[in-house]
Scaffold this motif. Structure first.
Motif, PDB file in Angstrom:
ATOM      1  N   GLU A 274     -18.686  13.486  68.372  1.00 39.61           N
ATOM      2  CA  GLU A 274     -17.285  13.932  68.312  1.00 39.61           C
ATOM      3  C   GLU A 274     -17.177  15.278  68.922  1.00 39.61           C
ATOM      4  O   GLU A 274     -17.858  16.329  68.641  1.00 39.61           O
ATOM      5  CB  GLU A 274     -16.823  13.957  66.828  1.00 39.61           C
ATOM      6  N   GLN A 275     -16.256  15.382  69.974  1.00 41.62           N
ATOM      7  CA  GLN A 275     -15.964  16.551  70.681  1.00 41.62           C
ATOM      8  C   GLN A 275     -14.897  17.544  69.979  1.00 41.62           C
ATOM      9  O   GLN A 275     -13.764  17.031  69.705  1.00 41.62           O
ATOM     10  CB  GLN A 275     -15.551  16.227  72.121  1.00 41.62           C
ATOM     11  N   LEU A 276     -15.476  18.622  69.746  1.00 42.75           N
ATOM     12  CA  LEU A 276     -14.633  19.396  68.969  1.00 42.75           C
ATOM     13  C   LEU A 276     -13.929  20.721  69.898  1.00 42.75           C
ATOM     14  O   LEU A 276     -14.645  20.767  70.865  1.00 42.75           O
ATOM     15  CB  LEU A 276     -15.232  20.044  67.604  1.00 42.75           C
ATOM     16  N   PRO A 277     -12.984  21.170  69.530  1.00 45.04           N
ATOM     17  CA  PRO A 277     -12.416  22.110  70.375  1.00 45.04           C
ATOM     18  C   PRO A 277     -13.385  23.201  70.200  1.00 45.04           C
ATOM     19  O   PRO A 277     -14.103  23.819  69.544  1.00 45.04           O
ATOM     20  CB  PRO A 277     -11.156  22.612  69.941  1.00 45.04           C
ATOM     21  N   GLY A 278     -13.260  24.429  71.323  1.00 41.93           N
ATOM     22  CA  GLY A 278     -13.952  25.548  71.308  1.00 41.93           C
ATOM     23  C   GLY A 278     -15.438  25.391  71.621  1.00 41.93           C
ATOM     24  O   GLY A 278     -15.788  24.381  72.331  1.00 41.93           O
ATOM     25  N   VAL A 279     -16.311  26.427  71.343  1.00 45.91           N
ATOM     26  CA  VAL A 279     -17.738  26.278  71.544  1.00 45.91           C
ATOM     27  C   VAL A 279     -18.479  26.560  70.262  1.00 45.91           C
ATOM     28  O   VAL A 279     -17.810  27.234  69.212  1.00 45.91           O
ATOM     29  CB  VAL A 279     -18.158  27.361  72.203  1.00 45.91           C
ATOM     30  N   SER A 280     -19.740  25.979  69.960  1.00 45.10           N
ATOM     31  CA  SER A 280     -20.289  26.264  68.761  1.00 45.10           C
ATOM     32  C   SER A 280     -21.810  26.776  68.968  1.00 45.10           C
ATOM     33  O   SER A 280     -22.608  26.301  69.725  1.00 45.10           O
ATOM     34  CB  SER A 280     -20.604  25.013  68.001  1.00 45.10           C
ATOM     35  N   GLU A 281     -21.945  27.791  68.238  1.00 45.62           N
ATOM     36  CA  GLU A 281     -23.449  28.446  68.244  1.00 45.62           C
ATOM     37  C   GLU A 281     -24.162  28.262  66.854  1.00 45.62           C
ATOM     38  O   GLU A 281     -25.197  28.996  66.974  1.00 45.62           O
ATOM     39  CB  GLU A 281     -23.354  29.813  68.763  1.00 45.62           C
ATOM     40  N   GLY A 282     -23.683  27.516  66.114  1.00 45.99           N
ATOM     41  CA  GLY A 282     -24.257  27.343  64.766  1.00 45.99           C
ATOM     42  C   GLY A 282     -24.941  25.918  64.303  1.00 45.99           C
ATOM     43  O   GLY A 282     -25.545  25.500  65.593  1.00 45.99           O
ATOM     44  N   SER A 283     -25.036  25.492  63.534  1.00 45.24           N
ATOM     45  CA  SER A 283     -25.732  24.474  62.844  1.00 45.24           C
ATOM     46  C   SER A 283     -24.919  23.765  61.912  1.00 45.24           C
ATOM     47  O   SER A 283     -24.294  24.476  60.966  1.00 45.24           O
ATOM     48  CB  SER A 283     -27.003  24.706  62.429  1.00 45.24           C
ATOM     49  N   PRO A 284     -24.698  22.527  61.818  1.00 45.90           N
ATOM     50  CA  PRO A 284     -23.933  21.905  60.619  1.00 45.90           C
ATOM     51  C   PRO A 284     -24.623  21.746  59.305  1.00 45.90           C
ATOM     52  O   PRO A 284     -25.709  21.954  59.388  1.00 45.90           O
ATOM     53  CB  PRO A 284     -23.737  20.481  61.103  1.00 45.90           C
TER      54      PRO A 284
ATOM     55  N   VAL B 224     -19.738  16.460  56.812  1.00 45.97           N
ATOM     56  CA  VAL B 224     -20.604  17.424  57.615  1.00 45.97           C
ATOM     57  C   VAL B 224     -19.812  18.562  58.164  1.00 45.97           C
ATOM     58  O   VAL B 224     -18.485  18.122  58.463  1.00 45.97           O
ATOM     59  CB  VAL B 224     -21.157  16.699  58.901  1.00 45.97           C
ATOM     60  N   TYR B 225     -20.261  19.787  57.798  1.00 41.26           N
ATOM     61  CA  TYR B 225     -19.333  20.982  58.283  1.00 41.26           C
ATOM     62  C   TYR B 225     -19.844  21.944  59.449  1.00 41.26           C
ATOM     63  O   TYR B 225     -20.957  21.994  59.410  1.00 41.26           O
ATOM     64  CB  TYR B 225     -19.264  21.709  56.851  1.00 41.26           C
ATOM     65  N   LEU B 226     -18.934  22.363  60.171  1.00 35.10           N
ATOM     66  CA  LEU B 226     -19.474  23.216  61.265  1.00 35.10           C
ATOM     67  C   LEU B 226     -18.074  23.939  61.598  1.00 35.10           C
ATOM     68  O   LEU B 226     -16.966  23.952  61.541  1.00 35.10           O
ATOM     69  CB  LEU B 226     -19.583  22.264  62.445  1.00 35.10           C
ATOM     70  N   GLY B 227     -18.675  25.279  61.997  1.00 36.34           N
ATOM     71  CA  GLY B 227     -17.577  26.489  62.500  1.00 36.34           C
ATOM     72  C   GLY B 227     -17.690  26.484  64.094  1.00 36.34           C
ATOM     73  O   GLY B 227     -18.848  26.007  64.456  1.00 36.34           O
ATOM     74  N   ASP B 228     -16.644  26.918  64.785  1.00 40.33           N
ATOM     75  CA  ASP B 228     -16.563  27.099  66.175  1.00 40.33           C
ATOM     76  C   ASP B 228     -16.237  28.714  66.556  1.00 40.33           C
ATOM     77  O   ASP B 228     -16.015  29.343  65.550  1.00 40.33           O
ATOM     78  CB  ASP B 228     -15.811  26.196  66.862  1.00 40.33           C
TER      79      ASP B 228
ATOM     80  N   ILE C 225     -16.870  32.276  64.554  1.00 43.10           N
ATOM     81  CA  ILE C 225     -17.787  31.945  63.635  1.00 43.10           C
ATOM     82  C   ILE C 225     -19.180  31.359  64.421  1.00 43.10           C
ATOM     83  O   ILE C 225     -19.199  30.377  64.779  1.00 43.10           O
ATOM     84  CB  ILE C 225     -17.268  30.757  62.650  1.00 43.10           C
ATOM     85  N   THR C 226     -20.146  32.234  64.074  1.00 37.46           N
ATOM     86  CA  THR C 226     -21.389  31.912  64.815  1.00 37.46           C
ATOM     87  C   THR C 226     -22.513  31.293  63.630  1.00 37.46           C
ATOM     88  O   THR C 226     -23.249  30.596  64.085  1.00 37.46           O
ATOM     89  CB  THR C 226     -22.117  33.180  65.583  1.00 37.46           C
ATOM     90  N   PRO C 227     -22.642  32.170  62.580  1.00 36.32           N
ATOM     91  CA  PRO C 227     -23.317  31.663  61.596  1.00 36.32           C
ATOM     92  C   PRO C 227     -23.222  30.313  61.048  1.00 36.32           C
ATOM     93  O   PRO C 227     -22.110  29.563  61.281  1.00 36.32           O
ATOM     94  CB  PRO C 227     -23.474  32.520  60.376  1.00 36.32           C
ATOM     95  N   SER C 228     -24.084  29.382  60.445  1.00 32.57           N
ATOM     96  CA  SER C 228     -23.817  28.172  59.796  1.00 32.57           C
ATOM     97  C   SER C 228     -23.335  27.976  58.644  1.00 32.57           C
ATOM     98  O   SER C 228     -23.605  29.191  58.020  1.00 32.57           O
ATOM     99  CB  SER C 228     -25.381  27.427  59.821  1.00 32.57           C
ATOM    100  N   PRO C 229     -22.507  27.415  58.015  1.00 32.15           N
ATOM    101  CA  PRO C 229     -21.831  27.275  56.828  1.00 32.15           C
ATOM    102  C   PRO C 229     -22.885  27.133  55.610  1.00 32.15           C
ATOM    103  O   PRO C 229     -24.152  26.568  55.616  1.00 32.15           O
ATOM    104  CB  PRO C 229     -20.799  25.937  56.936  1.00 32.15           C
ATOM    105  N   ALA C 230     -22.499  27.389  54.551  1.00 30.51           N
ATOM    106  CA  ALA C 230     -23.313  27.026  53.203  1.00 30.51           C
ATOM    107  C   ALA C 230     -22.185  26.279  52.433  1.00 30.51           C
ATOM    108  O   ALA C 230     -21.100  26.577  52.501  1.00 30.51           O
ATOM    109  CB  ALA C 230     -23.748  28.185  52.604  1.00 30.51           C
ATOM    110  N   VAL C 231     -22.907  25.299  51.775  1.00 31.31           N
ATOM    111  CA  VAL C 231     -21.745  24.541  50.959  1.00 31.31           C
ATOM    112  C   VAL C 231     -22.343  24.245  49.687  1.00 31.31           C
ATOM    113  O   VAL C 231     -23.817  24.194  49.313  1.00 31.31           O
ATOM    114  CB  VAL C 231     -21.734  22.925  51.601  1.00 31.31           C
ATOM    115  N   THR C 232     -21.596  24.057  48.630  1.00 31.41           N
ATOM    116  CA  THR C 232     -21.806  23.797  47.327  1.00 31.41           C
ATOM    117  C   THR C 232     -21.051  22.679  46.946  1.00 31.41           C
ATOM    118  O   THR C 232     -20.522  21.752  47.647  1.00 31.41           O
ATOM    119  CB  THR C 232     -21.611  24.624  46.231  1.00 31.41           C
ATOM    120  N   ASP C 233     -21.121  22.140  45.757  1.00 34.99           N
ATOM    121  CA  ASP C 233     -20.710  20.843  45.462  1.00 34.99           C
ATOM    122  C   ASP C 233     -18.881  21.043  45.429  1.00 34.99           C
ATOM    123  O   ASP C 233     -18.275  19.797  45.366  1.00 34.99           O
ATOM    124  CB  ASP C 233     -20.844  20.538  43.893  1.00 34.99           C
TER     125      ASP C 233
END
Length: 396
Positions: A283-293, A300-304, A329-337
């Motif tokens: 899946e192509q998302l807008p922007g550029v990504s330097e993080g990790s899902p 699945v969560y991701l910032g750009d 957003i450069t760093p990878s997200p953290a997720v909880t429930d």
């Protein structure tokens, strides 16, 4: 030093140290009266390495603050904090991180009181890993192990220059991914966590950068800046499969629910079959990504770089929601429930409802945020370019 010619890694000059301090690496543990005889706490949820675990899911089955957030404490250092924090023992435990002045800190999670510090004379930008009472962290051209309770040095080994990749520990092994066209063929080394001895070496055919590893199912998954994702047998180092992507990978893969997820720098998120490298979807998302899902519960969560957080379905890549933070957003997200936590270049931390994508709160620090949050026991820990580590909790 490491010789990387011919596709092999040659580790030399290994030194195991049984006492604090050595030439070029000075421990000030004890000198400032900061050492406690107490061992690390054994109870409480952990966030012991980058993205919580060696699979790099960004999820540790814990809770985080959802409303009326406040600064519980702020621990100030003398330079930027670009080493993501890790936590052992929950909010009754200890937080570990490094800064650009080359100092590794251990502070109490509940009050932010300094427990010990260790000076490396080398900027610490790698996220440490704390496993079974030992802290492991990559420096520019060394891998270092410290006793996590006291900060005393246990061992270190020379490795190829690099040092910004997060430290990954799984079982009794530390995984080191070092690279660069200036140093020849890239490579991965599996070190014995007890003494730094090389257990095995995996040669790669890339001359570009390597991501940190995701480790699981007896396999090591590593991406490259040249645009490939490869799977290696954890025991032999043999390549199980390798798959090309259109552009380079910067953040590590994430392994969850029998799928490997990676995002390239053009923000194309891909889901691979971990057994043979077959692509399930892209899946192509807008922007550029330097993080990790980050991955949890069918999403699945991701910032750009446009400041957008994306939530996609894990089974087919369908876009479920997106939330705008307003800046890169450069760093990878953290997720909880229940929530997703991200940091952006405005210096703000955001909590976002995991189901609806509603922004629950934001908190401004005094500098850019280049670290990923660690979230345990209702508290989010974040390092900032303003030189501080923040503990954020709900206002009781």
């Amino acid at each position: 030093m490491i010789s990387m010619g011919g596709g092999q890694l040659d580790f030399t000059r290994r030194r195991v140290l049984q006492c604090c301090g050595s030439a070029g690496l000075i421990s000030i543990v004890g000198c400032l009266g900061l050492v406690s005889d107490e061992s690390l706490p054994e109870n409480g949820p952990d966030w012991p390495q980058y993205k919580a675990n060696p699979e790099q899911t960004g999820y540790a089955g814990t809770t985080g603050p959802r409303k009326d957030v406040r600064e519980q404490w702020q621990f100030e250092t003398d330079s930027a904090v670009r080493s993501s924090p890790v936590v052992v023992g929950g909010t009754n435990g200890v937080v570990f991180f490094g800064n650009d002045d080359g100092v590794i800190y251990a502070v109490t999670a509940d009050t932010g009181e300094e427990r010990w510090r260790f000076e490396t004379n080398d900027a610490v930008r790698s996220t440490p890993a704390v496993v079974d009472g030992t802290l492991y962290v990559g420096l520019h051209d060394q891998m270092l192990a410290l006793d996590a309770a006291s900060g005393s040095e246990q061992w270190r080994v020379d490795v190829a220059p690099g040092g910004s990749n997060p430290t990954v520990v799984q079982g009794e092994s530390v995984y080191v991914c070092r690279q660069g066209a200036a140093f020849g063929i890239g490579g991965i080394a599996k070190l014995d966590s007890s003494n730094g001895d090389v257990q095995s070496k995996f040669a790669t055919d890339t001359t570009g950068g390597l991501t940190a590893a995701a480790v699981g199912d007896q396999t090591v998954y590593v991406g490259s800046e040249e645009g490939s994702l490869s799977a290696y047998d954890i025991e032999t180092g043999d390549v199980k499969w390798s798959s090309d992507v259109e552009l380079g990978l910067v953040g590590p893969p994430a392994l969850a629910d029998e799928t490997v997820y990676v995002v390239d720098i053009d923000a194309t998120l891909r889901a691979f079959d971990p057994s043979d490298g077959t692509i399930h979807w892209a899946e192509q998302l807008p922007g550029v990504s330097e993080g990790s899902p980050a991955v949890i519960g069918g999403a699945v969560y991701l910032g750009d770089t446009q400041g957008t957080v994306h939530c996609l379905a894990t089974d087919d890549g369908e876009r479920l929601w997106q939330a705008d933070t307003g800046n890169w957003i450069t760093p990878s997200p953290a997720v909880t429930d229940t929530a997703v936590y991200v940091c952006n270049n405005d210096g703000a931390v955001y909590a976002i409802d995991q189901t609806e994508g509603e922004i629950l709160w934001q908190f401004a620090t005094g500098g850019q945020l280049r670290t990923s949050p660690a979230v345990v026991d209702g508290t989010a820990f974040v390092g900032s370019d303003d030189g501080s580590l923040y503990a954020l909790a709900e206002d009781s």
